[in-house]
Design an enzyme around this catalytic site. Sequence first.
Site, mmCIF file in Angstrom:
data_model
loop_
_atom_site.group_PDB
_atom_site.id
_atom_site.type_symbol
_atom_site.label_atom_id
_atom_site.label_comp_id
_atom_site.label_asym_id
_atom_site.label_seq_id
_atom_site.Cartn_x
_atom_site.Cartn_y
_atom_site.Cartn_z
ATOM 1 N N HIS A 77 0.798 -1.130 0.085
ATOM 2 C CA HIS A 77 0.119 -0.011 0.071
ATOM 3 C C HIS A 77 0.855 1.258 -0.083
ATOM 4 O O HIS A 77 1.991 1.284 0.453
ATOM 5 C CB HIS A 77 -0.952 -0.166 1.151
ATOM 6 C CG HIS A 77 -0.436 0.011 2.652
ATOM 7 N ND1 HIS A 77 0.067 1.211 3.249
ATOM 8 C CD2 HIS A 77 -0.106 -0.781 3.474
ATOM 9 C CE1 HIS A 77 0.173 0.954 4.440
ATOM 10 N NE2 HIS A 77 0.353 -0.507 4.370
ATOM 11 N N ASP A 79 -0.269 4.337 0.997
ATOM 12 C CA ASP A 79 -0.290 5.585 1.917
ATOM 13 C C ASP A 79 0.427 5.318 3.211
ATOM 14 O O ASP A 79 0.687 4.014 3.666
ATOM 15 C CB ASP A 79 -1.866 5.531 2.380
ATOM 16 C CG ASP A 79 -2.462 4.000 2.748
ATOM 17 O OD1 ASP A 79 -2.145 3.002 2.338
ATOM 18 O OD2 ASP A 79 -3.057 4.150 3.877
ATOM 19 N N ASP A 140 6.252 1.392 6.822
ATOM 20 C CA ASP A 140 4.873 0.709 6.556
ATOM 21 C C ASP A 140 4.024 1.590 5.778
ATOM 22 O O ASP A 140 3.758 2.575 5.908
ATOM 23 C CB ASP A 140 4.042 0.762 8.085
ATOM 24 C CG ASP A 140 2.459 0.540 7.922
ATOM 25 O OD1 ASP A 140 2.218 -0.089 6.771
ATOM 26 O OD2 ASP A 140 1.758 0.405 8.997
ATOM 27 N N GLU A 174 -4.903 1.912 2.716
ATOM 28 C CA GLU A 174 -4.995 0.697 3.630
ATOM 29 C C GLU A 174 -5.061 1.006 5.139
ATOM 30 O O GLU A 174 -5.988 0.608 5.709
ATOM 31 C CB GLU A 174 -3.883 -0.294 3.329
ATOM 32 C CG GLU A 174 -3.703 -1.700 4.038
ATOM 33 C CD GLU A 174 -3.283 -1.448 5.472
ATOM 34 O OE1 GLU A 174 -3.327 -2.502 6.232
ATOM 35 O OE2 GLU A 174 -2.752 -0.344 5.811
ATOM 36 N N GLU A 175 -4.419 2.196 5.443
ATOM 37 C CA GLU A 175 -4.407 2.585 6.845
ATOM 38 C C GLU A 175 -5.686 3.200 7.422
ATOM 39 O O GLU A 175 -5.637 3.389 8.798
ATOM 40 C CB GLU A 175 -3.165 3.709 7.166
ATOM 41 C CG GLU A 175 -1.822 3.329 6.708
ATOM 42 C CD GLU A 175 -1.373 2.337 7.740
ATOM 43 O OE1 GLU A 175 -2.100 2.056 8.750
ATOM 44 O OE2 GLU A 175 -0.234 1.829 7.666
ATOM 45 N N ASP A 197 3.751 -6.221 3.784
ATOM 46 C CA ASP A 197 3.434 -5.336 4.820
ATOM 47 C C ASP A 197 3.467 -5.802 6.229
ATOM 48 O O ASP A 197 2.736 -5.636 6.983
ATOM 49 C CB ASP A 197 1.824 -4.934 4.588
ATOM 50 C CG ASP A 197 1.490 -3.723 5.177
ATOM 51 O OD1 ASP A 197 2.481 -2.774 5.588
ATOM 52 O OD2 ASP A 197 0.282 -3.394 5.251
ATOM 53 N N HIS A 379 3.599 3.384 12.749
ATOM 54 C CA HIS A 379 2.970 4.484 13.087
ATOM 55 C C HIS A 379 3.576 5.388 14.314
ATOM 56 O O HIS A 379 2.975 5.847 15.235
ATOM 57 C CB HIS A 379 1.682 4.082 13.711
ATOM 58 C CG HIS A 379 0.892 3.269 12.629
ATOM 59 N ND1 HIS A 379 -0.338 2.882 12.782
ATOM 60 C CD2 HIS A 379 1.074 2.658 11.413
ATOM 61 C CE1 HIS A 379 -0.772 2.187 11.695
ATOM 62 N NE2 HIS A 379 0.196 2.060 10.881
HETATM 63 ZN ZN LIG Z 1 0.869 -1.486 6.427
#
Ligand SMILES: [Zn+2]
Length: 406
Positions: A77, A79, A140, A174-175, A197, A379
């Site tokens: 992904h 994003d 990520d 995705e997030e 991922d 994150h």
């Molecule tokens: Zn991810």
Amino acid sequence: MSVLDRFLRYVQVDTRADEKSQTCPSTPGQLALQHVLAAELREIGLSDISVDQNGYLMATLPATTAGAIETIGFIAHVDTSPEMPGDGVKPIVHRAWDGRDIILPDDPTAVLRAAELPDLAAQVGHDIVTASGLTLLGADDKAGLAAIVAASEHLMTHPEIPHGRIRLCFTPDEEIGRGANLFDVERFGAAYAYTLDGGNCGELEFESFSADVMRVTFVGFNTHPGYAKGQMINAIKAAARFVERLPHDRLSPETTDGYAGYLHPYQMEASVDRTSVRVLLRDFVTSVLREQQQIVERLAAQVAAETGTRVEFQVQEQYRNMREVLDHHPLVVERARAAIRRAGLTPIEKPIRGGTDGSRLSFMGLPTPNLFAGEHNFHSRLEWTSRQDLEAAVRVIVEIAATDKH
Ligand SMILES: [Zn+2]
């Protein structure tokens, strides 16, 4: 271009997702990165490269062998998490890291310490990549993107490696849980796929939570508080009592791990008249979600009776344990497991205490377990990856692709 160089390029494009946006992709930066990726894939020589109107990039790596070999796919992904700033990311490569504290220069309170981070401590001598202290890094899932593009280049420049047709898809958002929403499984045309991922070298994930979200709304009665005696019914107080009665020492995220599920109040919209609490229901066994729902309904009904409020419930399905699908396709997981071993790594198989796009895609007809890509502390401002992790992910993709090995 090396996998590390590709990664360093991608993280500098701001692709932070935005839950409040109604468009797909939710932010224009994601589309900008898709066009960078499309140009790189074109240069490498892939075919059928397209970015559709919803920001999904698809491309094909043509087969190098004739014969009826099923098409497989790789997915990542574009994003990054809305929880952390993703603009102006300044990646720093700490070459041959010596194990000392890594102090991030733009905020000296942001420090990666080997003593607190066992996964990092295991990588002394490696080239560690971090951000500079003010943003996330974006490993990520830009680590996944870089690994897939670099593996594609390797396969294109080594046509002697026999493989079937391979499809790539880079997804938006995705997030914020929308990555699978507009994924065109039919157009993708793969029998199964792998998301890149995940975290540590060797990780292979094929079990996820099953997940519902519940909205519990207490309806009270509002009136001027100066003249409310005997009349006001405060929905906020009812909701507070309900939250307090939820299980503490079990069935909550703070007190569970492994295969234990939970119910988790995570958002509240409060007023005297109406207060709703959003509660996440999570378990690896889908039928248990129904029991969790009943616990919530029973507690809330009790509180409503005690407080004179009325209570309303709404339940929404989020995703289901991908294992329910993957158990019917054992070769999908076995192919990855064998490839990880051939890449010189030990497969690490753990349940995901969350969901991936693969959880949804598996139920949309595309069985999709998840593979590591070298994402650590995601994150967070302390997010990091390493050149060695990225290179290991590339090796695993190449090993999965090669059809002479299995
Ligand atoms: Zn991810």
